[in-house]
Scaffold this motif. Structure first.
Motif, short mmCIF file in Angstrom:
data_model
loop_
_atom_site.label_atom_id
_atom_site.label_comp_id
_atom_site.label_asym_id
_atom_site.label_seq_id
_atom_site.Cartn_x
_atom_site.Cartn_y
_atom_site.Cartn_z
N LYS A 1 -11.03 1.82 53.99
CA LYS A 1 -11.09 2.90 52.99
C LYS A 1 -11.52 2.36 51.64
N GLY A 2 -10.98 1.19 51.29
CA GLY A 2 -11.25 0.59 49.99
C GLY A 2 -12.61 -0.08 49.89
N GLU A 3 -13.37 -0.02 51.00
CA GLU A 3 -14.70 -0.66 51.05
C GLU A 3 -14.63 -2.13 50.66
N GLU A 4 -13.63 -2.81 51.24
CA GLU A 4 -13.43 -4.22 50.91
C GLU A 4 -14.17 -5.16 51.87
N PHE A 5 -14.76 -4.57 52.93
CA PHE A 5 -15.50 -5.41 53.88
C PHE A 5 -16.96 -5.52 53.48
N PHE A 6 -17.54 -6.66 53.75
CA PHE A 6 -18.99 -6.77 53.66
C PHE A 6 -19.49 -7.72 54.74
N LEU A 7 -20.79 -7.66 54.99
CA LEU A 7 -21.36 -8.46 56.06
C LEU A 7 -22.14 -9.64 55.51
N THR A 8 -22.06 -10.75 56.22
CA THR A 8 -22.96 -11.86 55.94
C THR A 8 -23.79 -12.10 57.20
N TYR A 9 -24.90 -12.78 57.03
CA TYR A 9 -25.86 -12.94 58.12
C TYR A 9 -26.25 -14.40 58.21
N GLN A 10 -25.97 -15.01 59.36
CA GLN A 10 -26.39 -16.41 59.54
C GLN A 10 -27.65 -16.47 60.41
N PRO A 11 -28.71 -17.08 59.89
CA PRO A 11 -29.95 -17.15 60.65
C PRO A 11 -29.79 -17.86 61.99
N VAL A 12 -30.44 -17.31 63.01
CA VAL A 12 -30.64 -18.01 64.27
C VAL A 12 -32.09 -18.47 64.23
#
Ligand code: C2E
Ligand code: CA
Ligand code: CA
Ligand code: CA
Length: 280
Positions: free
Chosen positions: A35-46
């Motif tokens: 709800k608090g929008e506390e998540f975010f995504l990171t992306y590790q290159p393959v």
């Protein structure tokens, strides 16, 4: 319930009470995180080992909380699984990642980039997920063949018929399936034959110190040769040194991820990966 005095005294010790309170607070914070929008995504290159070109990204979830700071997924994913928060969190990850993919492809000017997304065992058992995925595919316009779900070996431990049918359903939708942390579970080989998967990810514990450990090298060689015979893709995890990169390449491994190439990056930093001339 009447217990012996000593035990009950221990149970209600102030330290334990404090710990329980802390744990409850942590759960509450996790419950509010979506709800608090506390998540975010990171992306590790393959990357392709030969030319270091980026082929896709593993999506890795991050939780930034005001009081707790940045919390590791190793800490909050198990709790999310236990508290059945992993279903909404996992759906958020998939939805967010698929919505972002078009922009990522644009900023790296490569429309063939794919995403690896981790699926928890609990999500794999969830019938709702299978019903929901076609909607999200329609909504984002991303082809399921651009998405590889990573399943740990322990995810494949439980009821074989249910898992089998869900894996088959995911594949029918067009998604690709990879076994994560391959080689660390029981009867890895049996699973490869039983379940319809596209590839395996060599666990980073085998790559770590492989330069000096012949046993690890042997293990990796076995996995790669077996994968070749079974027509499976292989991705090596946790590549940190040039020596590891060379050894893996010599063994015939084509794809890898690791700090040698890049750490998991927030979306805005991915742009810098575009057009980097490949070192040979
Ligand atoms: P994993 O799926 O095995 O992910 C690989 C982990 O290795 C990641 O840790 C990544 O940051 C780390 N790593 C990558 N390259 C290197 C390297 O060269 N050296 C070393 N030492 N480590 C490297 P992270 O991001 O902390 O994630 C930990 C675990 O949390 C993941 O392990 C995965 O099981 C779980 N996880 C992360 N995001 C999600 C998610 O969206 N859903 C689910 N269900 N699980 C997730
Ligand atoms: Ca993974
Ligand atoms: Ca892994
Ligand atoms: Ca792992």
């Amino acid at each position: 319930v009447k217990k012996n005095g000593k035990a009950s005294h221990q149970i209600f010790s102030p330290e334990l009470h404090h710990l329980v309170q802390q744990q409850n607070e942590f759960e509450q914070q996790l419950e509010n995180a979506l709800k608090g929008e506390e998540f975010f995504l990171t992306y590790q290159p393959v990357v392709c080992l030969k030319d270091r070109q980026v082929r896709g990204f593993e999506v890795l979830l991050r939780w930034q909380n005001e009081q707790l700071g940045l919390v590791s997924p190793e800490r909050f994913i198990p709790l999310a699984e236990q508290k059945h928060l992993i279903q909404p969190i996992g759906r958020w990850v998939i939805k967010e990642a698929l919505h972002r993919l078009a922009g990522i492809r644009q900023s790296l000017d490569d429309n063939s980039l794919y995403l690896n997304i981790n699926l928890s065992p609990i999500q794999l058992h969830d019938d709702q997920l299978l019903k929901w995925l076609p909607d999200i595919i329609r909504e984002t316009g991303i082809s399921p063949s651009s998405v590889r779900f990573e399943l740990t070996e322990s995810a494949l431990d439980a009821d074989e018929t249910v898992i089998s049918s869900h894996l088959v359903a995911l594949r029918k939708l067009g998604f690709r399936l990879y076994i994560d942390d391959f080689g660390t579970g029981y009867s890895s080989l049996k699973r490869l034959v039983e379940f319809p998967v596209d590839g395996v990810k060599i666990d980073r514990s085998f790559v770590h110190h492989m330069e000096t450990d012949r046993n690890k090298q042997a293990m990796i060689e076995v996995i790669i040769n077996m994968a070749r015979l079974l027509n499976l893709h292989v991705v090596a995890e946790g590549v940190e040194t040039e020596a590891q990169r060379l050894l893996l390449q010599e063994e015939g491994c084509r794809y890898a991820q690791g700090y040698l190439f890049a750490r998991p990056l927030p979306e805005q930093d991915l742009r810098s990966l575009a057009g980097i001339p490949s070192e040979q």
